[in-house]
Design a protein around this motif. Structure first.
Motif, short mmCIF file in Angstrom:
data_model
loop_
_atom_site.label_atom_id
_atom_site.label_comp_id
_atom_site.label_asym_id
_atom_site.label_seq_id
_atom_site.Cartn_x
_atom_site.Cartn_y
_atom_site.Cartn_z
N SER A 1 0.87 -1.18 0.00
CA SER A 1 0.00 0.00 0.00
C SER A 1 0.91 1.23 0.00
O SER A 1 1.87 1.29 0.78
CB SER A 1 -0.87 -0.03 1.26
OG SER A 1 -1.24 1.27 1.65
N THR A 2 0.63 2.20 -0.85
CA THR A 2 1.46 3.42 -0.87
C THR A 2 1.38 4.14 0.48
O THR A 2 2.35 4.75 0.92
CB THR A 2 1.04 4.37 -2.00
OG1 THR A 2 -0.35 4.66 -1.87
CG2 THR A 2 1.34 3.78 -3.38
N ASN A 3 0.21 4.07 1.14
CA ASN A 3 0.09 4.70 2.47
C ASN A 3 1.06 4.07 3.46
O ASN A 3 1.70 4.75 4.26
CB ASN A 3 -1.34 4.55 3.00
CG ASN A 3 -2.22 5.72 2.64
OD1 ASN A 3 -1.99 6.39 1.64
ND2 ASN A 3 -3.25 5.98 3.42
N GLN B 1 -0.70 -2.08 -6.35
CA GLN B 1 -0.69 -2.35 -4.90
C GLN B 1 -1.25 -3.75 -4.67
O GLN B 1 -2.26 -4.13 -5.27
CB GLN B 1 -1.57 -1.36 -4.16
CG GLN B 1 -1.17 0.10 -4.30
CD GLN B 1 -2.06 1.01 -3.46
OE1 GLN B 1 -1.60 1.65 -2.54
NE2 GLN B 1 -3.34 1.06 -3.78
N GLY C 1 -3.90 -2.68 -1.39
CA GLY C 1 -4.45 -1.32 -1.38
C GLY C 1 -5.65 -1.27 -0.44
O GLY C 1 -6.50 -2.15 -0.48
N ARG C 2 -5.69 -0.24 0.40
CA ARG C 2 -6.73 -0.17 1.43
C ARG C 2 -7.68 0.98 1.19
O ARG C 2 -7.27 2.06 0.75
CB ARG C 2 -6.10 0.02 2.80
CG ARG C 2 -5.35 -1.19 3.25
CD ARG C 2 -5.10 -1.07 4.73
NE ARG C 2 -3.72 -1.44 4.98
CZ ARG C 2 -2.86 -0.69 5.63
NH1 ARG C 2 -3.21 0.47 6.08
NH2 ARG C 2 -1.65 -1.11 5.82
N GLY C 3 -8.94 0.76 1.53
CA GLY C 3 -9.93 1.83 1.48
C GLY C 3 -10.47 2.11 2.87
O GLY C 3 -9.97 1.55 3.86
N ARG C 4 -11.47 2.96 2.94
CA ARG C 4 -12.11 3.26 4.23
C ARG C 4 -12.82 2.05 4.78
O ARG C 4 -13.19 1.16 4.04
CB ARG C 4 -13.16 4.35 4.03
CG ARG C 4 -12.69 5.75 4.25
CD ARG C 4 -13.88 6.69 4.08
NE ARG C 4 -14.73 6.75 5.25
CZ ARG C 4 -16.04 6.51 5.24
NH1 ARG C 4 -16.66 6.16 4.16
NH2 ARG C 4 -16.74 6.63 6.36
N TRP D 1 -8.78 -1.72 -1.83
CA TRP D 1 -8.85 -0.84 -2.99
C TRP D 1 -8.24 -1.58 -4.17
O TRP D 1 -7.05 -1.92 -4.15
CB TRP D 1 -8.11 0.48 -2.74
CG TRP D 1 -8.24 1.44 -3.88
CD1 TRP D 1 -7.29 1.72 -4.83
CD2 TRP D 1 -9.39 2.25 -4.20
NE1 TRP D 1 -7.79 2.64 -5.73
CE2 TRP D 1 -9.07 2.99 -5.37
CE3 TRP D 1 -10.65 2.41 -3.64
CZ2 TRP D 1 -9.97 3.87 -5.96
CZ3 TRP D 1 -11.54 3.30 -4.23
CH2 TRP D 1 -11.20 4.02 -5.37
N LYS E 1 -18.28 5.83 -8.70
CA LYS E 1 -17.08 6.28 -7.98
C LYS E 1 -15.85 6.16 -8.88
O LYS E 1 -15.58 5.09 -9.43
CB LYS E 1 -16.92 5.44 -6.72
CG LYS E 1 -15.69 5.74 -5.91
CD LYS E 1 -15.84 5.20 -4.51
CE LYS E 1 -14.54 5.24 -3.74
NZ LYS E 1 -14.72 4.96 -2.31
N GLY F 1 -11.16 7.63 -4.45
CA GLY F 1 -11.37 7.66 -3.01
C GLY F 1 -10.09 8.07 -2.30
O GLY F 1 -8.99 7.92 -2.86
N VAL G 1 -4.50 8.54 -2.12
CA VAL G 1 -5.55 8.76 -3.12
C VAL G 1 -5.45 7.71 -4.22
O VAL G 1 -4.38 7.47 -4.77
CB VAL G 1 -5.41 10.18 -3.73
CG1 VAL G 1 -6.42 10.40 -4.84
CG2 VAL G 1 -5.59 11.23 -2.64
N GLY G 2 -6.58 7.11 -4.52
CA GLY G 2 -6.67 6.20 -5.66
C GLY G 2 -7.60 6.81 -6.68
O GLY G 2 -8.70 7.26 -6.33
C1 BTN Z 1 -11.83 4.63 -0.23
O1 BTN Z 1 -12.51 5.06 -1.14
O2 BTN Z 1 -12.29 3.85 0.60
C2 BTN Z 1 -10.41 5.10 -0.11
C3 BTN Z 1 -9.52 4.49 -1.14
C4 BTN Z 1 -8.09 4.97 -1.05
C5 BTN Z 1 -7.17 4.21 -1.98
C6 BTN Z 1 -5.79 4.80 -2.02
S1 BTN Z 1 -4.80 4.09 -3.30
C7 BTN Z 1 -3.39 4.88 -2.66
C8 BTN Z 1 -3.48 4.77 -1.15
N1 BTN Z 1 -2.95 3.51 -0.70
C9 BTN Z 1 -3.89 2.75 -0.15
O3 BTN Z 1 -3.70 1.60 0.32
N2 BTN Z 1 -5.06 3.37 -0.15
C10 BTN Z 1 -4.96 4.68 -0.75
#
Ligand code: BTN
Length: 282
Positions: free
Chosen positions: A45-47, A69, A72-75, A80, A139, A142, A161-162
């Protein structure tokens, strides 16, 4: 990053761009955002990558980009979808002198910067509280905000941000199942392939402008801009909280950045955190 171009040619016969720090830098007009840019072929994940850099002392404006990723994680604990070489997955580090209660406005700052970067493609981005950017009712982007504290103050904020840029509708539906119908990409909406380096640079430029505006004029200026792009006002929504759900009409965002909902019984509520599902127009 030659791997990306080769992969895309194999997949659909078209040569898409690949991310390049040099191509992005050529279009950057920032003073802080992008001072350091790290580009990876693949990360979890970039975060998460940026969090490690921040803990090791990375400076404000440090950017982490990845072609793909694996986690990749979202809310709300969602994942993601992050296929290689098609979209934008980016995290940016800020070190603002703020209290933790002020952090959520950074999610609005990011959504505005994405919307600003989408505008030139002839689409009409709308915002859905708290962190979604929509094209039509689908969408496209996010934001995931993370922060760390030090001695009672915010040490850093990470804006992740994705943005779905070149992924197509079939791939989204195959990967996301029924949820795929609620997602889109810029190339699907605009009808043309998107140069991701150009988009990334525009996004970073706008991100610096919006954070400058936040510093100079405070959260109310950001909220005012956000309200002008709010796509939810007047719509019937379902508020899904961990243990209950109810319906009401979305009435915009409060000065604290919370969602205002008029319940079907007529009461006004302020929602701090929940999943919001649009049911229909009022
Ligand atoms: C959402 O809509 O729930 C948030 C999505 C966020 C995705 C971005 S992609 C770059 C960064 N790294 C992650 O793991 N998540 C965010």
């Amino acid at each position: 990053m030659g791997e990306c171009a080769a992969l895309d040619v194999l997949q659909d016969g078209r040569a898409h761009d690949y991310l390049s720090i040099e191509h992005i830098r050529r279009r950057l007009s920032t003073e802080r955002v992008g001072t350091r840019i790290h580009l990876f072929t693949e990360v979890g994940s970039t975060n998460e990558t940026l969090r490690r850099l921040a803990d090791a002392g990375a400076i404000e404006g440090t950017v982490v980009l990845a072609e793909s990723q694996t986690a990749g994680r979202g809310r709300l604990g969602k994942r993601w979808f992050s296929p290689a070489c098609l979209n934008l997955y980016v995290s940016v580090l800020f070190r603002p002198l703020i209290e933790s209660s002020a952090v959520p406005v950074f999610s609005f700052v990011a959504s505005l910067a994405v919307s600003d970067a989408l505008d030139p493609y002839g689409v009409t981005p709308r915002l859905k509280w708290p962190n979604d950017v929509l094209l039509g009712d689908r969408k496209v982007s996010g934001t995931l905000v993370a922060f760390a504290m030090k001695r009672g103050l915010v040490d850093y904020v990470i804006l992740g941000v994705g943005v779905n840029l070149n992924v197509d509708a079939v791939t989204l539906r195959t990967a996301l199942g029924p949820l795929g119908a609620g997602a889109t990409s810029l190339s699907e909406a605009a009808g043309l392939p998107v140069d991701r380096n150009v988009f990334a640079a525009h996004f970073l430029n706008y991100l610096e402008s919006r954070t400058d505006e936040y510093r100079a004029r405070g959260p109310h200026a950001i909220l005012a801009r956000w309200r002008r792009r709010d796509g939810m006002v007047g719509r019937l929504v379902e508020i899904r909280e961990p243990r209950s759900a109810y319906r009401g009409i979305a009435r915009g965002v409060s000065d604290r950045g919370r969602l205002l909902v008029q319940t079907l019984g007529g009461a006004q509520r302020e929602v701090a955190s929940a999943e919001i599902v649009v049911i229909e127009r009022e």
